[in-house]
Enzyme design. Structure first.
Site, PDB file in Angstrom:
ATOM      1  CG  ASP A  30      33.863  42.218  51.418  1.00 51.28           C
ATOM      2  OD1 ASP A  30      33.524  43.148  50.666  1.00 51.28           O
ATOM      3  OD2 ASP A  30      34.593  42.379  52.426  1.00 51.28           O
ATOM      4  CG  HIS A 101      33.687  46.877  44.442  1.00 55.08           C
ATOM      5  ND1 HIS A 101      34.554  47.921  44.209  1.00 55.08           N
ATOM      6  CD2 HIS A 101      33.178  47.092  45.677  1.00 55.08           C
ATOM      7  CE1 HIS A 101      34.571  48.728  45.254  1.00 55.08           C
ATOM      8  NE2 HIS A 101      33.736  48.258  46.160  1.00 55.08           N
TER       9      HIS A 101
HETATM   10  P1  5GP Z   1      33.741  49.431  49.056  1.00 50.54           P
HETATM   11  O1  5GP Z   1      33.977  49.920  50.462  1.00 50.54           O
HETATM   12  O2  5GP Z   1      34.719  50.067  48.096  1.00 50.54           O
HETATM   13  O3  5GP Z   1      32.322  49.536  48.585  1.00 50.54           O
HETATM   14  O4  5GP Z   1      34.029  47.879  49.076  1.00 50.54           O
HETATM   15  C1  5GP Z   1      35.311  47.347  49.089  1.00 50.54           C
HETATM   16  C2  5GP Z   1      35.207  45.994  49.723  1.00 50.54           C
HETATM   17  O5  5GP Z   1      36.397  45.299  49.469  1.00 50.54           O
HETATM   18  C3  5GP Z   1      35.011  46.033  51.237  1.00 50.54           C
HETATM   19  O6  5GP Z   1      33.784  45.405  51.579  1.00 50.54           O
HETATM   20  C4  5GP Z   1      36.223  45.276  51.759  1.00 50.54           C
HETATM   21  O7  5GP Z   1      35.929  44.463  52.878  1.00 50.54           O
HETATM   22  C5  5GP Z   1      36.674  44.463  50.563  1.00 50.54           C
HETATM   23  N1  5GP Z   1      38.092  44.178  50.547  1.00 50.54           N
HETATM   24  C6  5GP Z   1      39.100  45.070  50.808  1.00 50.54           C
HETATM   25  N2  5GP Z   1      40.294  44.460  50.670  1.00 50.54           N
HETATM   26  C7  5GP Z   1      40.039  43.174  50.311  1.00 50.54           C
HETATM   27  C8  5GP Z   1      40.882  42.042  50.029  1.00 50.54           C
HETATM   28  O8  5GP Z   1      42.107  42.105  50.063  1.00 50.54           O
HETATM   29  N3  5GP Z   1      40.261  40.876  49.714  1.00 50.54           N
HETATM   30  C9  5GP Z   1      38.889  40.767  49.650  1.00 50.54           C
HETATM   31  N4  5GP Z   1      38.402  39.575  49.346  1.00 50.54           N
HETATM   32  N5  5GP Z   1      38.073  41.808  49.908  1.00 50.54           N
HETATM   33  C10 5GP Z   1      38.635  42.991  50.236  1.00 50.54           C
END
Ligand code: 5GP
Ligand code: ZN
Length: 115
Positions: A30, A101
């Site tokens: 992440d 994810h």
């Molecule tokens: P959510 O908030 O949808 O549960 O998780 C999305 C995750 O994707 C977040 O923890 C965020 O830090 C991660 N994330 C967002 N953009 C990117 C990116 O460009 N690369 C990576 N490796 N992680 C990302």
């Protein structure tokens, strides 16, 4: 999906630190780690969220993804201390990327319940 961030990571259009691959899934670090180990496990095919993995195919995909996430945790040395696998779904849970994810979090004591 062309405009999906995680599909673009799968396609290699956006760089990511990949830690493990399977036939149909990828695990990568992440970008905004919330724990010493914070990895995302995603299907290579676009599925928006856990509620969209339907039917027998969805059932098998979710099973494979969870097994794969557990293998990632083992390989990253998290078995002894323990870890959390979590998937945020929709607005109230704070899902910010609409490509399914599983977060794999470990390496520190994790609070419960999550905020
Ligand atoms: P959510 O908030 O949808 O549960 O998780 C999305 C995750 O994707 C977040 O923890 C965020 O830090 C991660 N994330 C967002 N953009 C990117 C990116 O460009 N690369 C990576 N490796 N992680 C990302
Ligand atoms: Zn996608």
């Amino acid at each position: 999906m062309a405009d999906c961030l995680f599909c673009r990571i799968v396609a290699g259009e956006i760089p990511a630190t990949i830690v493990k691959r399977s036939e149909d899934a990828v695990a990568f670090r992440d970008i905004d780690a919330r724990a010493p180990t914070h990895v995302l496990v995603i299907p290579m095919a676009h599925v928006a969220a856990v509620r969209d993995a339907r039917g027998r195919e969805g059932e098998q995909l979710l099973g494979r993804l969870l097994q794969f996430a557990a293998e990632v945790a083992t390989e990253l040395g998290l078995d002894a201390g323990g870890y959390r696998i979590v998937t945020n779904t929709g607005k109230d849970a704070g899902q910010s990327v609409d490509h399914l994810h599983f977060h794999v979090l470990g390496g520190r004591k994790l609070g419960w319940p999550p905020g």
